[in-house]
Write an enzyme that holds these catalytic residues in place. Sequence first.
Site, PDB file in Angstrom:
ATOM      1  N   LYS A  52       0.839  -1.201   0.000  1.00 50.03           N
ATOM      2  CA  LYS A  52       0.000   0.000   0.000  1.00 50.03           C
ATOM      3  C   LYS A  52       0.876   1.253   0.000  1.00 50.03           C
ATOM      4  CE  LYS A  52      -3.763  -2.445   2.310  1.00 50.03           C
ATOM      5  NZ  LYS A  52      -4.470  -2.800   3.545  1.00 50.03           N
ATOM      6  N   GLN A  96      -4.613  -1.492   9.781  1.00 48.04           N
ATOM      7  CA  GLN A  96      -4.443  -2.820   9.177  1.00 48.04           C
ATOM      8  C   GLN A  96      -4.965  -3.897  10.131  1.00 48.04           C
ATOM      9  OE1 GLN A  96      -3.494  -3.346   6.022  1.00 48.04           O
ATOM     10  NE2 GLN A  96      -3.739  -5.536   6.225  1.00 48.04           N
ATOM     11  N   ASP A 119     -11.098   2.850   4.384  1.00 43.63           N
ATOM     12  CA  ASP A 119     -11.354   1.409   4.344  1.00 43.63           C
ATOM     13  C   ASP A 119     -12.856   1.115   4.382  1.00 43.63           C
ATOM     14  OD1 ASP A 119      -9.517  -0.621   4.001  1.00 43.63           O
ATOM     15  OD2 ASP A 119      -8.723  -0.469   6.039  1.00 43.63           O
TER      16      ASP A 119
HETATM   17  N1  GUN Z   1      -6.854  -6.984   6.414  1.00 43.37           N
HETATM   18  C1  GUN Z   1      -7.231  -7.762   5.391  1.00 43.37           C
HETATM   19  N2  GUN Z   1      -7.817  -7.017   4.430  1.00 43.37           N
HETATM   20  C2  GUN Z   1      -7.812  -5.747   4.859  1.00 43.37           C
HETATM   21  C3  GUN Z   1      -8.274  -4.521   4.307  1.00 43.37           C
HETATM   22  O1  GUN Z   1      -8.829  -4.434   3.215  1.00 43.37           O
HETATM   23  N3  GUN Z   1      -8.061  -3.432   5.064  1.00 43.37           N
HETATM   24  C4  GUN Z   1      -7.456  -3.497   6.273  1.00 43.37           C
HETATM   25  N4  GUN Z   1      -7.318  -2.377   6.949  1.00 43.37           N
HETATM   26  N5  GUN Z   1      -7.026  -4.607   6.817  1.00 43.37           N
HETATM   27  C5  GUN Z   1      -7.198  -5.726   6.110  1.00 43.37           C
END
Ligand code: GUN
Length: 285
Positions: A52, A96, A119
């Site tokens: 990311k 995350q 998100d």
């Molecule tokens: N963990 C697994 N997929 C995601 C996601 O799309 N966003 C976040 N923040 N954590 C994750």
Amino acid sequence: MQLLDGKALATKLETQVKDEVKKLKESCGCTPGLAVVLVGQDPASATYVNMKKKACDRVGFYSITHDMPESISQDAIEKTIMLLNNDTNVDGILIQLPLPKHIDTTKLLELVDPAKDVDGFHPFNVGRLTTGLDGFVPCTPLGVMELLNEYNIDVKGKNCCVVGASNIVGKPMASLLLNAGATVEICHIFTDDLKKHTLQADIVLVGVGVINLITEDMIKDDVVIVDIGVSRTKEGKLVGDVDFQSVSKKSSFITPSPGGVGPMTIAMLLKNTLKAAKINAKEKK
Ligand code: GUN
């Protein structure tokens, strides 16, 4: 069979985001900013966060990662989120997941300013999605919708079987499909006879992290398959939830995994952060 090439579409979308970032910088001197909160040492999470961050760099975003030890307190993470909520350089905040067991994840997600919730995990944005209002939509299911749209796959009136009912993937996926006029079934760990449901579907979307969960006998001819799962085999190879070899022969469209939905998730994070930055830029004027 045609591949739903998420990697190619994500690259195209990234170029568009990059162009828009340039324009935004020229028009108001604003640089979109993303803050990531990463707690603990989970290798998969560290890899995702790194991907990311690299994507942010490629399109010209400001990005900052708050890397916290596994033992960090709830209070300390909450303080960080509150600081980020008030930081004008930060348009998007991403925590995350998963977080360590001693952390109250729901409380943290609710603390994020809904206007910075790129998100789409805050209940405010979840509510807006289920009512069909504009807001921030979770990146993975949003990426799936973009991918289907790119290949002119209209879900209206189609039987869609979503396998997996997580807050991150399955539930928002079902909401998006429903909002687009699909007939939606959600199957999950307690579903009795999964095959009975998948056999009825025109589109099967699966994201549970079980290798080879969907096999050729479970789908009808010319089905569209969206594989959202990613697991690592004992040999260290990344694979999805679908037995690609056999299922691809029977399907009209199929995503590879990896290389299908994964890159789209990151592209959607960029789009959501740009969206937040644009709203903030307007407010600053
Ligand atoms: N963990 C697994 N997929 C995601 C996601 O799309 N966003 C976040 N923040 N954590 C994750």
